[in-house]
Design an enzyme around this catalytic site. Sequence first.
Site, short mmCIF file in Angstrom:
data_model
loop_
_atom_site.label_atom_id
_atom_site.label_comp_id
_atom_site.label_asym_id
_atom_site.label_seq_id
_atom_site.Cartn_x
_atom_site.Cartn_y
_atom_site.Cartn_z
N HIS A 65 -2.62 -8.36 -1.72
CA HIS A 65 -1.36 -7.63 -1.55
C HIS A 65 -1.31 -6.85 -0.24
CE1 HIS A 65 -3.52 -4.10 -3.32
NE2 HIS A 65 -2.65 -3.41 -2.59
N ASP A 110 -6.34 -10.69 -6.76
CA ASP A 110 -5.90 -9.89 -5.62
C ASP A 110 -6.99 -9.86 -4.56
OD1 ASP A 110 -4.36 -8.25 -4.06
OD2 ASP A 110 -4.73 -6.43 -5.23
N SER A 206 -5.99 0.56 -0.48
CA SER A 206 -6.06 -0.82 -0.96
C SER A 206 -6.87 -1.69 -0.02
CB SER A 206 -4.66 -1.41 -1.07
OG SER A 206 -3.99 -0.88 -2.17
#
EC number: 3.4.21.-
Length: 260
Positions: A65, A110, A206
């Site tokens: 992402h 992910d 992230s």
Amino acid sequence: MVLIKVLANLLILQLSYAQKSSELIIGGDECNINEHRFLVALYTSRTLFCGGTLINQEWVLTAAHCNMEDIQIKLGMHSKKVPNEDEQKRVPKEKFFCLSSKNYTLWDKDIMLIRLDSPVKNSAHIAPLSLPSSPPSVGSVCRTMGWGRISSTKETYPDVPHCVNINLLEYEMCRAPYPEFELPATSRTLCAGILEGGKDTCVGDSGGPLICNGQFQGIASWGDDPCAQPHKPAAYTKVFDHLDWIENIIAGNTDASCPP
């Protein structure tokens, strides 16, 4: 309420879950300048939006992402304001995803592998982190880091990366708080945090690493917003379960399939 912790244009997931591409460290301290030689910063324009991990001189591992156009990768960075003399910059030559559709809404896919446009050189502040040789154990103390938000409620971002120690928990601890998302009973996802709250990754973190007992075990993926709430730990993509895919891609087998 949970929301994707990246930039607004990444809300293609059409979920209100907190994907930590824009997350920062809550409850930690400034990292020592010498403890994160493998940590990279992902930029677009002038905005640092994700972290990543250098796994050899030519490859970076991060979250799917975190994919954006015009990514720039900074290596050897500590302070955003005062550059290290040995900082290096690269751009992606190729990007690889575990699912060809880039459909990382399956929660445990992910992961993105980036091949750099040219190899980097090891230096005082740059060196790769090895892939894990064994899976992590629940109960392990893990360390995570990033330039993400350092406040769960305010848009406060640090100049240097922050580091925090958290615990590796049972996956169910990440699944149970969110029955509305119908998360799978089993997953190639790690759950880590402090059940009483106060320590967590957050917006901007992230893609960064989760290091357990000295081994690179996880990639910061998603969590609650506000960050660091009691009984709402964060989820990390499990690196060990993707070793075959990673090693095959690096070896040139670009048709390698992900684990089921």
